[in-house]
Motif scaffolding. Structure first.
Motif, PDB file in Angstrom:
ATOM      1  N   LEU A   1       0.941  -1.170  -0.361  1.00 38.25           N
ATOM      2  CA  LEU A   1       0.013   0.316  -0.278  1.00 38.25           C
ATOM      3  C   LEU A   1       1.043   1.087   0.026  1.00 38.25           C
ATOM      4  CD1 LEU A   1      -2.580  -1.238   2.969  1.00 38.25           C
ATOM      5  CD2 LEU A   1      -3.248  -0.959   0.693  1.00 38.25           C
ATOM      6  N   LEU A   2       2.432   1.233   0.653  1.00 37.50           N
ATOM      7  CA  LEU A   2       2.817   2.410  -0.013  1.00 37.50           C
ATOM      8  C   LEU A   2       3.238   3.059  -1.066  1.00 37.50           C
ATOM      9  CD1 LEU A   2       5.586   1.130   3.104  1.00 37.50           C
ATOM     10  CD2 LEU A   2       3.400   2.941   3.399  1.00 37.50           C
ATOM     11  N   PRO A   3       3.309   4.087  -1.236  1.00 36.71           N
ATOM     12  CA  PRO A   3       3.825   5.134  -2.577  1.00 36.71           C
ATOM     13  C   PRO A   3       5.745   4.165  -2.817  1.00 36.71           C
ATOM     14  CG  PRO A   3       3.975   6.691  -1.364  1.00 36.71           C
ATOM     15  CD  PRO A   3       3.215   5.371  -0.020  1.00 36.71           C
ATOM     16  N   LEU A   4       5.703   4.283  -4.136  1.00 39.94           N
ATOM     17  CA  LEU A   4       7.017   4.414  -4.583  1.00 39.94           C
ATOM     18  C   LEU A   4       8.438   5.713  -2.929  1.00 39.94           C
ATOM     19  CD1 LEU A   4       7.845   4.649  -7.840  1.00 39.94           C
ATOM     20  CD2 LEU A   4       8.367   3.207  -6.482  1.00 39.94           C
TER      21      LEU A   4
ATOM     22  N   MET B   1      -2.149   4.993  20.617  1.00 47.61           N
ATOM     23  CA  MET B   1      -2.622   6.046  20.603  1.00 47.61           C
ATOM     24  C   MET B   1      -2.273   6.299  19.144  1.00 47.61           C
ATOM     25  SD  MET B   1      -0.418   8.369  22.530  1.00 47.61           S
ATOM     26  CE  MET B   1      -0.606   7.848  24.195  1.00 47.61           C
ATOM     27  N   MET B   2      -1.058   6.038  18.274  1.00 45.17           N
ATOM     28  CA  MET B   2      -1.030   6.200  16.760  1.00 45.17           C
ATOM     29  C   MET B   2      -2.311   5.512  16.453  1.00 45.17           C
ATOM     30  SD  MET B   2       2.597   5.965  16.095  1.00 45.17           S
ATOM     31  CE  MET B   2       3.722   4.659  16.951  1.00 45.17           C
ATOM     32  N   LYS B   3      -3.041   4.831  16.782  1.00 48.01           N
ATOM     33  CA  LYS B   3      -3.592   4.132  15.425  1.00 48.01           C
ATOM     34  C   LYS B   3      -4.776   4.721  16.384  1.00 48.01           C
ATOM     35  CE  LYS B   3      -4.111  -0.081  14.531  1.00 48.01           C
ATOM     36  NZ  LYS B   3      -2.947  -0.507  13.292  1.00 48.01           N
ATOM     37  N   LYS B   4      -5.377   6.325  17.099  1.00 49.29           N
ATOM     38  CA  LYS B   4      -6.000   6.623  17.532  1.00 49.29           C
ATOM     39  C   LYS B   4      -6.727   7.963  16.626  1.00 49.29           C
ATOM     40  CE  LYS B   4      -7.365   7.262  22.113  1.00 49.29           C
ATOM     41  NZ  LYS B   4      -7.482   7.502  23.016  1.00 49.29           N
ATOM     42  N   TYR B   5      -5.454   8.049  15.703  1.00 50.04           N
ATOM     43  CA  TYR B   5      -5.545   9.490  15.588  1.00 50.04           C
ATOM     44  C   TYR B   5      -4.575   9.818  14.261  1.00 50.04           C
ATOM     45  CZ  TYR B   5      -5.933  11.142  20.106  1.00 50.04           C
ATOM     46  OH  TYR B   5      -6.420  11.421  21.505  1.00 50.04           O
ATOM     47  N   THR B   6      -4.716   8.005  13.473  1.00 51.37           N
ATOM     48  CA  THR B   6      -4.683   8.437  11.771  1.00 51.37           C
ATOM     49  C   THR B   6      -4.723   6.830  11.793  1.00 51.37           C
ATOM     50  OG1 THR B   6      -2.553   8.523  10.517  1.00 51.37           O
ATOM     51  CG2 THR B   6      -1.806   7.268  12.443  1.00 51.37           C
ATOM     52  N   ASP B   7      -4.517   7.103  10.056  1.00 53.98           N
ATOM     53  CA  ASP B   7      -4.744   5.641   9.407  1.00 53.98           C
ATOM     54  C   ASP B   7      -4.421   5.502   8.721  1.00 53.98           C
ATOM     55  OD1 ASP B   7      -8.364   5.740   9.787  1.00 53.98           O
ATOM     56  OD2 ASP B   7      -8.393   6.844   9.021  1.00 53.98           O
ATOM     57  N   LYS B   8      -3.259   6.000   8.406  1.00 57.24           N
ATOM     58  CA  LYS B   8      -1.772   6.521   7.749  1.00 57.24           C
ATOM     59  C   LYS B   8      -1.040   4.790   8.016  1.00 57.24           C
ATOM     60  CE  LYS B   8      -0.764   9.876   5.513  1.00 57.24           C
ATOM     61  NZ  LYS B   8       0.438  11.429   5.025  1.00 57.24           N
ATOM     62  N   PRO B   9      -0.032   4.034   7.566  1.00 55.36           N
ATOM     63  CA  PRO B   9       0.933   3.449   8.353  1.00 55.36           C
ATOM     64  C   PRO B   9       1.912   3.404   9.188  1.00 55.36           C
ATOM     65  CG  PRO B   9       1.346   3.512   5.548  1.00 55.36           C
ATOM     66  CD  PRO B   9      -0.215   4.706   6.443  1.00 55.36           C
TER      67      PRO B   9
END
Length: 393
Positions: free
Chosen positions: A4-7, A137-145
């Motif tokens: 799912l990551l870009p170049l 905590m991170m997963k609460k505030y971002t949907d990014k990897p």
């Protein structure tokens, strides 16, 4: 690698400067004069700001900023049973060669009282969370990897081991190392169960082994532990790191290894110098998916010194350090582009990630840069990544 990551994926290395309020809360937390709930709320609020900053600049893989940590390794004193936080002045009482230790402290461009270390003072035991709460905590505030950063097993073992304190519970540094491995394996399982995209282990002491001619002088944690011959020491490090890397399920997360040459001073002359060549065998043996390395500072040597060895390109992606966290000068987009193009002489485009050389605040009380410069450096990275994608996709 995460499809799912870009170049040319971008990420920070870990630490970000703490606000005055956080620094005050960290001191109070150490003394037990702040309610744990109040402390945790503040850390979460400040972590959310760091996440938003990264998202606003278009960083692809989000890190926590390590806001609740005293420094990149000492924070484990609260997380692992049998470990106590001690500053360098306190440790002097337990060091046999006091003169040599004092010489090392004078070399560092950081007051001894502000450097703290997690020391083994009992049998180690996993408490169920080293950085797992940071991940939640991170997963609460971002949907990014998301990426979590952890001190590596060699760094932990080397920095925790003080014979006059730890020797009561472990016969050797090697025996201590096996308990460190077990604890990190439990944490890895915990992180993967929660859901993590990159697990990065930091092993800066590797450069101390190969660049100081047997005289530890730069890493305070390395200075505490007795040293063997560099070849033996690298074999020991390779064994520890290899066991941890082997435990990571590569189908679920990227296993990353970060190596630098010291990151507490803006005075480059007191930090270590030398190419990665002496570590090539170790890199090959421990087999990370991703090597995140310094390359924006001349002290790291030429890219060719690492990448001309085909073993690196065959199995490992490179997290290319393209901005120096310690300088006030803002790297131009063109300088980053030329560095990446140089890397592409040796590696396919799919194997190059972009990041700073190191964190921006390895020690909470001594950040190496200010937010204005940091923001400009991050902007240069993400702008460069955007141009590279348009050119090479």
């Amino acid at each position: 690698m995460n499809s799912l990551l870009p170049l040319f994926p971008t990420s920070l290395m870990g630490s970000m400067p703490r606000s005055k309020e956080v620094l005050s809360a960290l001191r109070k937390n150490r003394k037990g004069t702040i309610e744990p709930n109040d402390f945790n709320k503040l850390i979460e609020m400040e972590t959310e700001k760091v996440i938003k900053l990264q998202e606003d600049f278009g960083i692809d893989i989000i890190t926590s900023g390590e806001i609740g940590r005293d420094n990149y390794v000492s924070f484990v004193s609260d997380k692992i049973e049998g470990v106590r936080m001690m500053n360098m002045s306190e440790l002097l009482d337990y060091i046999d060669d006091k003169k040599a230790f004092e010489n090392i402290l004078t070399t560092l461009d950081v007051p001894a009282v502000s450097i703290k270390n997690a020391i083994c003072v009992g049998k180690l035991k996993y408490k169920g969370d080293i950085v797992a709460d940071e991940l939640r905590m991170m997963k609460k505030y971002t949907d990014k990897p998301v990426k979590v950063t952890l001190p590596g097993p060699y760094l932990l073992t080397r920095s925790m081991w003080v014979p006059n304190l730890s020797g009561e519970f472990y016969d050797s540094k090697e025996e201590l190392g096996q308990d460190v491995i077990q604890i990190l394996k439990e944490e890895i399982d915990n992180l993967i169960n929660i859901g993590v995209d990159v697990i990065q282990f930091d092993e800066p002491v590797l450069t101390e082994v190969v660049f100081t001619d047997g005289n530890p002088r730069s890493f305070m944690c390395a200075a505490l532990s007795e040293r063997k011959d560099p070849k033996e020491e690298l074999e020991f490090a390779s064994s520890l790191i290899g066991q941890v890397m082997e435990h990571i399920d590569r189908t679920k997360t990227v296993a990353a290894l970060h190596v630098c040459r010291g990151n507490w001073s803006k005075d480059e002359s007191i930090l270590l110098t030398g190419p990665y060549t002496p570590l090539l065998d170790l890199f090959t043996k421990v087999n990370p998916d991703l090597l995140t390395l310094e390359f924006s500072t001349p002290r790291a040597g030429e890219l060719s010194s690492l990448l001309a060895d085909t073993r690196i390109g065959e199995q490992t992606a490179l997290g290319l350090g393209v901005v120096n966290p310690r300088t006030d000068e803002i790297e131009t987009v063109d300088s980053i582009l030329s560095r990446v193009e140089e890397g592409m002489n040796y590696l396919p485009k799919e194997k190059i990630w972009l990041n700073p050389d190191c964190g921006f605040a390895t020690f909470s009380s001594s950040p190496v840069n200010v937010l204005e410069n940091i923001s400009d450096k991050i902007r240069s990275i993400t702008e460069a990544a955007g141009l590279l994608r348009r050119k090479h996709e």
